[in-house]
Write a protein that holds these residues in place. Structure first.
Motif, PDB file in Angstrom:
ATOM      1  N   GLY A 154       0.794  -1.216   0.000  1.00 54.78           N
ATOM      2  CA  GLY A 154       0.000   0.000   0.000  1.00 54.78           C
ATOM      3  C   GLY A 154       0.827   1.267   0.000  1.00 54.78           C
ATOM      4  N   PHE A 155       1.266   1.687   1.164  1.00 53.92           N
ATOM      5  CA  PHE A 155       2.027   2.931   1.262  1.00 53.92           C
ATOM      6  C   PHE A 155       2.980   2.875   2.448  1.00 53.92           C
ATOM      7  CE2 PHE A 155      -2.235   3.376   3.044  1.00 53.92           C
ATOM      8  CZ  PHE A 155      -1.960   3.619   4.384  1.00 53.92           C
ATOM      9  N   ILE A 203       8.742  -4.995  -1.004  1.00 51.52           N
ATOM     10  CA  ILE A 203       7.662  -4.039  -1.225  1.00 51.52           C
ATOM     11  C   ILE A 203       6.822  -4.480  -2.416  1.00 51.52           C
ATOM     12  CG2 ILE A 203       9.180  -2.572  -2.624  1.00 51.52           C
ATOM     13  CD1 ILE A 203       7.625  -0.135  -1.567  1.00 51.52           C
ATOM     14  N   ALA A 204       5.520  -4.380  -2.284  1.00 51.55           N
ATOM     15  CA  ALA A 204       4.642  -4.703  -3.402  1.00 51.55           C
ATOM     16  C   ALA A 204       4.938  -3.752  -4.562  1.00 51.55           C
ATOM     17  CB  ALA A 204       3.176  -4.580  -2.978  1.00 51.55           C
ATOM     18  N   SER A 205       4.850  -4.265  -5.768  1.00 52.11           N
ATOM     19  CA  SER A 205       5.239  -3.484  -6.943  1.00 52.11           C
ATOM     20  C   SER A 205       4.428  -2.212  -7.109  1.00 52.11           C
ATOM     21  CB  SER A 205       5.115  -4.346  -8.205  1.00 52.11           C
ATOM     22  OG  SER A 205       3.774  -4.789  -8.370  1.00 52.11           O
ATOM     23  N   ASP A 206       3.182  -2.216  -6.603  1.00 53.98           N
ATOM     24  CA  ASP A 206       2.318  -1.049  -6.776  1.00 53.98           C
ATOM     25  C   ASP A 206       2.282  -0.148  -5.545  1.00 53.98           C
ATOM     26  OD1 ASP A 206       0.937  -2.696  -5.031  1.00 53.98           O
ATOM     27  OD2 ASP A 206      -1.023  -2.369  -5.970  1.00 53.98           O
ATOM     28  N   ALA A 207       3.109  -0.425  -4.548  1.00 49.69           N
ATOM     29  CA  ALA A 207       3.098   0.383  -3.329  1.00 49.69           C
ATOM     30  C   ALA A 207       3.761   1.735  -3.579  1.00 49.69           C
ATOM     31  CB  ALA A 207       3.805  -0.357  -2.197  1.00 49.69           C
ATOM     32  N   LYS A 208       3.587   2.634  -2.623  1.00 52.96           N
ATOM     33  CA  LYS A 208       4.140   3.984  -2.704  1.00 52.96           C
ATOM     34  C   LYS A 208       5.093   4.195  -1.545  1.00 52.96           C
ATOM     35  CE  LYS A 208       2.628   8.863  -2.653  1.00 52.96           C
ATOM     36  NZ  LYS A 208       1.436   9.758  -2.697  1.00 52.96           N
ATOM     37  N   LEU A 253       8.496   6.848  -4.939  1.00 51.85           N
ATOM     38  CA  LEU A 253       8.747   5.742  -5.855  1.00 51.85           C
ATOM     39  C   LEU A 253       7.619   4.729  -5.740  1.00 51.85           C
ATOM     40  CD1 LEU A 253      12.500   5.013  -5.074  1.00 51.85           C
ATOM     41  CD2 LEU A 253      11.618   6.342  -7.004  1.00 51.85           C
ATOM     42  N   SER A 254       7.331   4.046  -6.827  1.00 50.26           N
ATOM     43  CA  SER A 254       6.504   2.851  -6.741  1.00 50.26           C
ATOM     44  C   SER A 254       7.374   1.723  -6.201  1.00 50.26           C
ATOM     45  CB  SER A 254       5.966   2.465  -8.116  1.00 50.26           C
ATOM     46  OG  SER A 254       7.028   2.033  -8.965  1.00 50.26           O
ATOM     47  N   GLY A 255       6.753   0.646  -5.788  1.00 49.12           N
ATOM     48  CA  GLY A 255       7.530  -0.492  -5.326  1.00 49.12           C
ATOM     49  C   GLY A 255       8.471  -1.007  -6.399  1.00 49.12           C
ATOM     50  N   ALA A 275      10.357  -6.701  -5.290  1.00 50.86           N
ATOM     51  CA  ALA A 275       9.114  -5.965  -5.489  1.00 50.86           C
ATOM     52  C   ALA A 275       8.124  -6.862  -6.239  1.00 50.86           C
ATOM     53  CB  ALA A 275       9.356  -4.674  -6.256  1.00 50.86           C
ATOM     54  N   PRO A 276       7.604  -7.879  -5.588  1.00 56.28           N
ATOM     55  CA  PRO A 276       6.673  -8.793  -6.251  1.00 56.28           C
ATOM     56  C   PRO A 276       5.327  -8.130  -6.500  1.00 56.28           C
ATOM     57  CG  PRO A 276       6.833  -9.313  -3.928  1.00 56.28           C
ATOM     58  CD  PRO A 276       7.854  -8.250  -4.190  1.00 56.28           C
ATOM     59  N   GLU A 277       4.532  -8.773  -7.349  1.00 58.22           N
ATOM     60  CA  GLU A 277       3.157  -8.320  -7.525  1.00 58.22           C
ATOM     61  C   GLU A 277       2.439  -8.418  -6.176  1.00 58.22           C
ATOM     62  OE1 GLU A 277       1.798  -6.970 -10.353  1.00 58.22           O
ATOM     63  OE2 GLU A 277       3.936  -6.995 -10.884  1.00 58.22           O
ATOM     64  N   PRO A 278       1.446  -7.554  -5.948  1.00 53.73           N
ATOM     65  CA  PRO A 278       0.794  -7.516  -4.629  1.00 53.73           C
ATOM     66  C   PRO A 278       0.334  -8.876  -4.126  1.00 53.73           C
ATOM     67  CG  PRO A 278       0.061  -5.676  -5.973  1.00 53.73           C
ATOM     68  CD  PRO A 278       0.917  -6.527  -6.862  1.00 53.73           C
ATOM     69  N   ASP A 279      -0.232  -9.684  -4.997  1.00 56.25           N
ATOM     70  CA  ASP A 279      -0.737 -10.987  -4.573  1.00 56.25           C
ATOM     71  C   ASP A 279       0.375 -11.956  -4.182  1.00 56.25           C
ATOM     72  OD1 ASP A 279      -3.298 -10.106  -4.996  1.00 56.25           O
ATOM     73  OD2 ASP A 279      -3.522 -11.067  -6.949  1.00 56.25           O
ATOM     74  N   ASP A 280       1.606 -11.653  -4.599  1.00 54.60           N
ATOM     75  CA  ASP A 280       2.730 -12.540  -4.307  1.00 54.60           C
ATOM     76  C   ASP A 280       3.588 -12.053  -3.142  1.00 54.60           C
ATOM     77  OD1 ASP A 280       2.022 -14.179  -6.443  1.00 54.60           O
ATOM     78  OD2 ASP A 280       3.199 -13.002  -7.870  1.00 54.60           O
TER      79      ASP A 280
END
Length: 326
Positions: free
Chosen positions: A158-159, A176-181, A217-219, A231-236
Motif C-alpha cells: 500500500g504505502f 515491497i509490493a510493486s504497486d506500493a508507494k 517511488l513505486s515499489g 518488489a513482487p506483484e501484490p498478490d505474491d
C-alpha cells in the motif's frame, strides 16, 4: 552428516510452535516458529506514528532479541498500508498541542504537549534542543531495528510514506509490493527525514533526486533503484516474504548475528548516527521556517488533510496513498 550433526550446525532443531499474540498500544507481537512478527495495528489511521510507536517497537524488538527461538524479525502493517507517517493532524491544526506523551506520564518534560506547544508558538522563542530532545526519542526507537542482534525485514504494501520510511529504512531487508508507494513528500515543506537513512540506502544522487522534490517511488521503482530487495506483484508479496524469512531463519543464530554485525560496521562507519542527529535537528528547523509556520497556519484554517493536498498539488500532483507520477 548425521541428523544430529545437521541439527547442531544449523543451530538446533527449531521450534514450529506458535505463541499467542501480545498486544501493544500500536502493534501486535507474535512468534511463529523462528519468526517474530511485529505488525502495526492502527489500520483505521493508516498505522500512523504516535508517541507509543517507538516505545512499542523498541520493546517488541527487545523481546524478539532475547527469545532464543527467534532468528528473524518481520515488520509489517495491517489495513491498506505499512505506515502513513506521523499522526500530525492534531499537531498541525492545533499548534503542536497533540498528545506527545502517549502512555507515559511525562508532565513538564519535553514530551509534555504543553511544553511542546509553548515551544512551537510563532510569537515566542523556539528552543531547537527542546524539539530535538523530543524527536530524537522517536528516531532512536526506530533505530532499534538496525541495532537489533537479529535480522529485521520490512514487508511493505500500500504505502510507506513520510515517517513510515524512518521505520522501514532501518530494516536490514525491504520487500515491497510493486504497486506500493514509498517516499518522503514532507520535504516539500514542514519536514526532513529524521532517520537520515536515505543517502546510506540509495547513495547521494538518488537520495537527493527524491528529497529535493518530495517525489515518491513505486515499489517497482524502489526495487530498480536498489532500495528494496524484491518488489513482487501484490498478490505474491506474502509468499515472497515468507520465502525470504524462512531462508534466513534456517541459518544458525550466531551466524546471523556475526554477519549482521560485520555488515553493520561498514554501514555505521559511513556516519549513520551523525546523519540521524543532523537530520533530526533539521527536521525541527523545517517546522519553524517562514514556510513551515505558514503550512501549520494553513492546516489550522482548512484542516491538515487539505493543507497536504495543496502541498502535493501542481507541479507534483501526487497527493493520496497511491503512487501517481506524471
Amino acid at each position: 552428516m548425521t541428523d544430529v550433526g545437521a541439527a547442531v550446525w544449523r543451530g538446533g532443531s527449531g521450534d514450529d510452535s506458535t505463541d499467542a499474540p501480545i498486544d501493544y498500544a500500536t502493534l501486535t507481537y507474535q512468534r511463529t516458529g523462528r519468526v517474530a512478527r511485529l505488525t502495526f495495528n492502527r489500520p483505521e489511521q493508516g498505522n500512523s506514528i504516535t508517541p507509543d510507536t517507538p516505545l512499542d517497537l523498541t520493546a517488541a524488538v527487545e523481546r524478539a532479541d532475547l527469545d532464543p527461538r527467534v532468528r528473524v524479525i518481520l515488520v509489517s502493517g495491517r489495513g491498506k498500508g505499512f505506515c502513513g507517517g506521523y499522526d500530525l493532524a492534531a499537531s498541525a491544526e492545533g499548534l503542536m498541542d497533540g498528545d506527545m506523551v502517549g502512555s507515559r506520564d511525562a508532565t513538564g518534560t519535553v514530551l509534555d504537549p504543553l511544553v511542546q506547544m509553548a515551544n512551537h508558538d510563532p510569537s515566542g522563542t523556539w528552543d531547537p534542543m527542546v524539539d530535538y530532545a523530543m524527536m530524537s526519542r522517536f528516531t532512536r526507537g526506530f533505530a532499534s531495528l538496525l541495532h537489533a542482534n537479529k535480522p529485521t525485514v520490512a514487508k511493505i504494501h500500500g504505502f510507506c510514506v513520510a515517517g513510515g520510511t524512518d521505520i522501514a529504512l532501518h530494516c536490514d531487508q525491504i520487500l515491497i509490493a510493486s504497486d506500493a508507494k514509498i517516499g518522503y513528500p514532507p520535504t516539500r515543506v514542514w519536514g526532513v527525514p529524521s532517520a537520515g537513512m536515505w543517502a546510506h540506502r540509495l547513495g547521494d544522487q538518488r537520495a537527493k533526486r527524491l528529497l529535493l522534490t518530495g517525489d515518491c517511488l513505486s515499489g517497482k521503482e524502489a526495487y530498480e533503484w536498489g532500495l528494496a530487495i524484491e518488489a513482487p506483484e501484490p498478490d505474491d508479496l506474502d509468499v515472497r516474504t515468507e520465502n525470504l524469512v524462512e531462508r534466513i531463519a534456517a541459518m544458525p543464530l550466531n551466524q546471523l548475528m556475526m554477519v549482521k554485525l560485520a555488515l553493520n560496521s561498514a554501514l555505521l562507519s559511513q556516519g549513520v548516527e551523525n546523519s540521524r542527529m543532523i537530520s533530526t535537528v533539521f527536521d525541527g528547523i523545517s517546522r519553524h521556517t517562514r514556510e513551515g509556520y505558514a503550512f501549520q497556519q494553513r492546516a489550522a484554517e482548512v484542516g491538515f488533510r487539505q493543507a497536504v493536498r495543496e502541498r502535493d498539488g501542481a507541479p507534483y500532483d501526487d497527493a493520496g496513498p497511491s503512487t501517481n507520477k506524471g
